[in-house]
Design an enzyme around this catalytic site. Sequence first.
Site, PDB file in Angstrom:
ATOM      1  N   ARG A  96       3.486 -10.794   5.754  1.00  0.00           N
ATOM      2  CA  ARG A  96       3.125  -9.994   5.103  1.00  0.00           C
ATOM      3  C   ARG A  96       4.111  -8.607   4.632  1.00  0.00           C
ATOM      4  O   ARG A  96       4.786  -8.278   5.588  1.00  0.00           O
ATOM      5  CB  ARG A  96       1.963  -9.230   5.884  1.00  0.00           C
ATOM      6  CG  ARG A  96       1.311  -8.222   5.090  1.00  0.00           C
ATOM      7  CD  ARG A  96      -0.143  -7.577   5.968  1.00  0.00           C
ATOM      8  NE  ARG A  96      -0.459  -6.502   5.091  1.00  0.00           N
ATOM      9  CZ  ARG A  96      -0.727  -5.391   5.730  1.00  0.00           C
ATOM     10  NH1 ARG A  96      -0.717  -5.301   7.038  1.00  0.00           N
ATOM     11  NH2 ARG A  96      -1.215  -4.264   4.983  1.00  0.00           N
ATOM     12  N   HIS A 140       1.176   0.160   0.202  1.00  0.00           N
ATOM     13  CA  HIS A 140       1.531   0.379   1.532  1.00  0.00           C
ATOM     14  C   HIS A 140       1.949   2.014   1.567  1.00  0.00           C
ATOM     15  O   HIS A 140       3.054   2.430   2.135  1.00  0.00           O
ATOM     16  CB  HIS A 140       2.260  -0.222   2.385  1.00  0.00           C
ATOM     17  CG  HIS A 140       2.120  -0.324   3.891  1.00  0.00           C
ATOM     18  ND1 HIS A 140       1.776  -1.645   4.640  1.00  0.00           N
ATOM     19  CD2 HIS A 140       2.232   0.589   4.696  1.00  0.00           C
ATOM     20  CE1 HIS A 140       1.766  -1.022   5.744  1.00  0.00           C
ATOM     21  NE2 HIS A 140       1.912   0.254   5.964  1.00  0.00           N
ATOM     22  N   GLU A 183      -4.631   0.574   5.211  1.00  0.00           N
ATOM     23  CA  GLU A 183      -5.135   1.675   5.778  1.00  0.00           C
ATOM     24  C   GLU A 183      -5.471   2.921   4.970  1.00  0.00           C
ATOM     25  O   GLU A 183      -4.784   4.025   5.262  1.00  0.00           O
ATOM     26  CB  GLU A 183      -4.165   2.043   6.984  1.00  0.00           C
ATOM     27  CG  GLU A 183      -3.838   0.880   7.875  1.00  0.00           C
ATOM     28  CD  GLU A 183      -3.041   1.360   9.173  1.00  0.00           C
ATOM     29  OE1 GLU A 183      -2.825   2.581   9.399  1.00  0.00           O
ATOM     30  OE2 GLU A 183      -2.708   0.570   9.890  1.00  0.00           O
ATOM     31  N   ASN A 311      -6.372  -3.824  10.917  1.00  0.00           N
ATOM     32  CA  ASN A 311      -5.366  -3.489  12.005  1.00  0.00           C
ATOM     33  C   ASN A 311      -5.704  -2.801  13.301  1.00  0.00           C
ATOM     34  O   ASN A 311      -6.522  -1.577  13.017  1.00  0.00           O
ATOM     35  CB  ASN A 311      -4.385  -2.454  11.017  1.00  0.00           C
ATOM     36  CG  ASN A 311      -3.685  -3.276   9.788  1.00  0.00           C
ATOM     37  OD1 ASN A 311      -3.669  -4.157   9.715  1.00  0.00           O
ATOM     38  ND2 ASN A 311      -2.854  -2.161   9.095  1.00  0.00           N
ATOM     39  N   TYR A 313      -4.691  -1.032  16.773  1.00  0.00           N
ATOM     40  CA  TYR A 313      -3.816  -0.463  17.744  1.00  0.00           C
ATOM     41  C   TYR A 313      -4.293   0.043  18.822  1.00  0.00           C
ATOM     42  O   TYR A 313      -3.572  -0.022  20.023  1.00  0.00           O
ATOM     43  CB  TYR A 313      -2.678   0.482  16.781  1.00  0.00           C
ATOM     44  CG  TYR A 313      -1.843  -0.016  16.234  1.00  0.00           C
ATOM     45  CD1 TYR A 313      -0.702  -0.771  16.410  1.00  0.00           C
ATOM     46  CD2 TYR A 313      -2.244  -0.214  14.674  1.00  0.00           C
ATOM     47  CE1 TYR A 313       0.246  -1.178  15.239  1.00  0.00           C
ATOM     48  CE2 TYR A 313      -1.232  -0.838  13.659  1.00  0.00           C
ATOM     49  CZ  TYR A 313      -0.446  -1.258  13.972  1.00  0.00           C
ATOM     50  OH  TYR A 313       0.626  -1.776  13.030  1.00  0.00           O
ATOM     51  N   GLU A 384      -2.339  -6.255  11.081  1.00  0.00           N
ATOM     52  CA  GLU A 384      -1.238  -5.662  11.932  1.00  0.00           C
ATOM     53  C   GLU A 384      -1.665  -5.520  13.441  1.00  0.00           C
ATOM     54  O   GLU A 384      -2.767  -5.152  13.848  1.00  0.00           O
ATOM     55  CB  GLU A 384      -1.160  -4.358  11.523  1.00  0.00           C
ATOM     56  CG  GLU A 384      -0.147  -4.243  10.283  1.00  0.00           C
ATOM     57  CD  GLU A 384       0.001  -2.727   9.695  1.00  0.00           C
ATOM     58  OE1 GLU A 384       0.126  -1.833  10.698  1.00  0.00           O
ATOM     59  OE2 GLU A 384       0.281  -2.483   8.757  1.00  0.00           O
TER      60      GLU A 384
END
Length: 481
Positions: A96, A140, A183, A311, A313, A384
């Site tokens: 990606r 991005h 995002e 994504n 985290y 991600e």
Amino acid sequence: MTTPNNRRSASNDWQHRAAELGERLPSGFVVGTATAAFQIEGGAREGGRGESVWDWFTAQPGRIVDGSNASVAADHYHRYAEDIALARDLGSDAYRFSFAWPRLQPDGRGALNRNGVGFYDRLLDELLAAGIRPMATLFHWDTPLALRGGWLNRDTAQRFGDFAFLMGEAFGDRIDAWVTINEPATVTLNGYALGIHAPGEPQLWGALPSAHHQLLGHGLAVQALRAADVRGQIGITNVHSPVQPASDREMDAVVAGLFDVLHNRIFADPVLLGRYPVLDEPFDSVLRALAEVDPDDLVTIHQPLDFYGVNYYLPSRVAAGSGDASSPDGRAEALTRLPFHLEPFGEHPVTGFGWPIAPEYLSATLTELRDRYGDALPPVFITEGGASFADVVDEYGEVDDLARIDYLAGHIVAAVDAVSAGGVADGVDLRGYFVWSLLDNFEWAAGYTQRFGLVHVDFQTQKRTPKQSYRWLQRVLAARS
């Protein structure tokens, strides 16, 4: 808002259990790596590339922790063949990456820059020759500086749709999957609300139009890619953080609900359900700007998708009361004007960023998506997942990052187990996991102080050194049945 069930955390001997994990991966489950153009490419003044809002932001004193910039970064612009060879030797299924909008359309409008097209032609040819499936992100975070007002300006959404069509025409025959925007929550919250990312002017609630315009740009981009008849699947990537109140106090629960809406739901609900969420008192007026949008915009945003990118985290623990400049989350003066703040997860170890390492909350995220969106949720990729640590090359030329091995194993196991038959997120069609990141890179406002890569980059010499986590993941992928 979710509190996960207790589960056994990943043990710290995963470095010896690569084959076991490889054998546990479902057939067809995609494992890839991820990068972003601004963070690795460099070549900031080459090939007719225009200036991005991040180039402008990094030139301002005090914006970046170590005073650095991304004009060279990991020099991927010149070393892409070496980097793709590393991805190939890793055994990854997919890669990606993102297109640098200013490299391809320096003014954010008009014809594509031939030199920029040539660079990505070569990159894609290298990927395909290596047997790696390209997943391309159109945006991005590197908005062309020439688009004045950025995402606060509705016209940027239209410019993005035009850009997407040109990109579909140029590359649509070679890309396996397209991510429209990465995002939008982070761009809105860190960039326009708090001002700790580009463009760096804190707007707080005045940032909400940037959220809507990004989502509108997403919808226009989906339409444009389909009009260009691209062969790859199309989706969007949102960062999701499961939210819990810091205590059983009523006000903590109320502000946790507000944070969940601001961080998660205003970016997912319109895409998947075709509507913005509604807040109860006392925050019912916060989303007025979104409640008053043109209904036709919501129709445009709510495009059928082939996949939904997540994504993940960290989870968020939210308490009532504003943050302050001395608190762990007091990164900007704007935080002192919010009705909530984030509390730490003291029960979990943390990454270099101080983020809690809590793979059970990835399971919770998948469960929450299933319960909230049901049949409206397309197949999912974890687009991600990764962690920063203080990685150094030792005297033997090795990078001993066992903490990253444990992190990745724990999160991949959590995701796969969650969606298995009888798992807590049974019913979610999870298609793969992309490790952030292939390379150490320029980590936005943190500069070069945080290393996420499977491959260590010496930013002085540009030497690449595969870390222990790279070697471990190589063994995992080789062990798949």
